[in-house]
Scaffold this motif. Structure first.
Motif, PDB file in Angstrom:
ATOM      1  N   HIS A  15       0.876  -1.160   0.000  1.00 45.59           N
ATOM      2  CA  HIS A  15       0.000   0.000   0.000  1.00 45.59           C
ATOM      3  C   HIS A  15       0.915   1.211   0.000  1.00 45.59           C
ATOM      4  N   LEU A  16       0.597   2.214  -0.801  1.00 51.22           N
ATOM      5  CA  LEU A  16       1.445   3.399  -0.900  1.00 51.22           C
ATOM      6  C   LEU A  16       0.757   4.634  -0.338  1.00 51.22           C
ATOM      7  N   VAL A  63       0.536  -3.279  -6.212  1.00 48.38           N
ATOM      8  CA  VAL A  63       0.124  -2.177  -5.351  1.00 48.38           C
ATOM      9  C   VAL A  63      -1.389  -2.288  -5.197  1.00 48.38           C
ATOM     10  N   THR A  71       2.970   4.169   3.831  1.00 48.75           N
ATOM     11  CA  THR A  71       3.334   3.048   2.969  1.00 48.75           C
ATOM     12  C   THR A  71       3.575   1.809   3.825  1.00 48.75           C
TER      13      THR A  71
END
Length: 191
Positions: A15-16, A63, A71
């Motif tokens: 996850h960003l 992603v 993140t």
């Protein structure tokens, strides 16, 4: 299927944050949804990022969206060992004091100081399903999974109750493989 819940395998992913998405993919970039996930509003994107540890790379991993405040890289204990970091089992979002890694995207790279976790096995419940199953948020239960040759009983499964959840259990690839999970699998909750 009384007392049984869908079991899903959560493969390595990340996850960003908005900031890191911009560094890796370019300013103003937005994730491109590829496939909706069982948790409402969440999706696998077409974007991939290379994850590199002290020993080697995991290659390009997916992603998941939407973007998050911080993140977070979610891998298995086997993945952690292979890239040369200590695998720390944590609930999603609890990244303080965890190892970091290097992330490489098409437009840039990041030396992540912390944020690599092995996700603690958990079951998401809607409030209605939690009541039906007789569980509470943060309750620890067991999960019995029957398969042709590798049936297993897993302990330390955290119940996560939320009105924005979709009821499903999430195991990492190590756990799912240990229980012989393949195709559509259901597990029995043990209290």
């Amino acid at each position: 299927m009384e007392n049984k819940v869908l079991v899903e395998t959560s493969a390595r992913h990340l996850h960003l944050s908005k900031e890191h998405l911009a560094i890796l993919f370019g300013e103003g970039y937005e994730l491109t949804p590829k496939k909706a996930l069982s948790q409402p509003g969440q999706f696998a994107s077409v974007e991939k990022v290379e994850v590199i540890g002290p020993k080697k790379s995991l290659g390009m991993i997916s992603v998941l969206g939407p973007i998050r405040p911080e993140t977070q890289v979610e891998i298995s204990l086997t993945d952690a060992r292979s890239i040369g970091i200590a695998g720390m089992v944590r609930m999603s979002g609890n990244i303080a004091g965890t190892p970091g890694c290097r992330l490489v995207g098409p437009k840039g790279e990041i030396e992540l100081k912390e944020g690599v976790i092995v996700a603690k096995r958990h079951i998401h419940f809607t409030p209605e399903d939690a009541e039906k199953f007789g569980v509470k948020d943060q309750q620890i239960v067991g999960l019995k999974i029957e398969s042709a040759d590798r049936s297993a009983i897993l302990g330390d499964v955290v119940c996560r109750v939320s009105p924005t959840a979709g009821t499903a259990c999430h195991l990492d690839t190590d756990e799912a493989n240990a229980a012989g999970c393949s195709g559509e699998v259901y597990g029995e909750i043990i209290k």
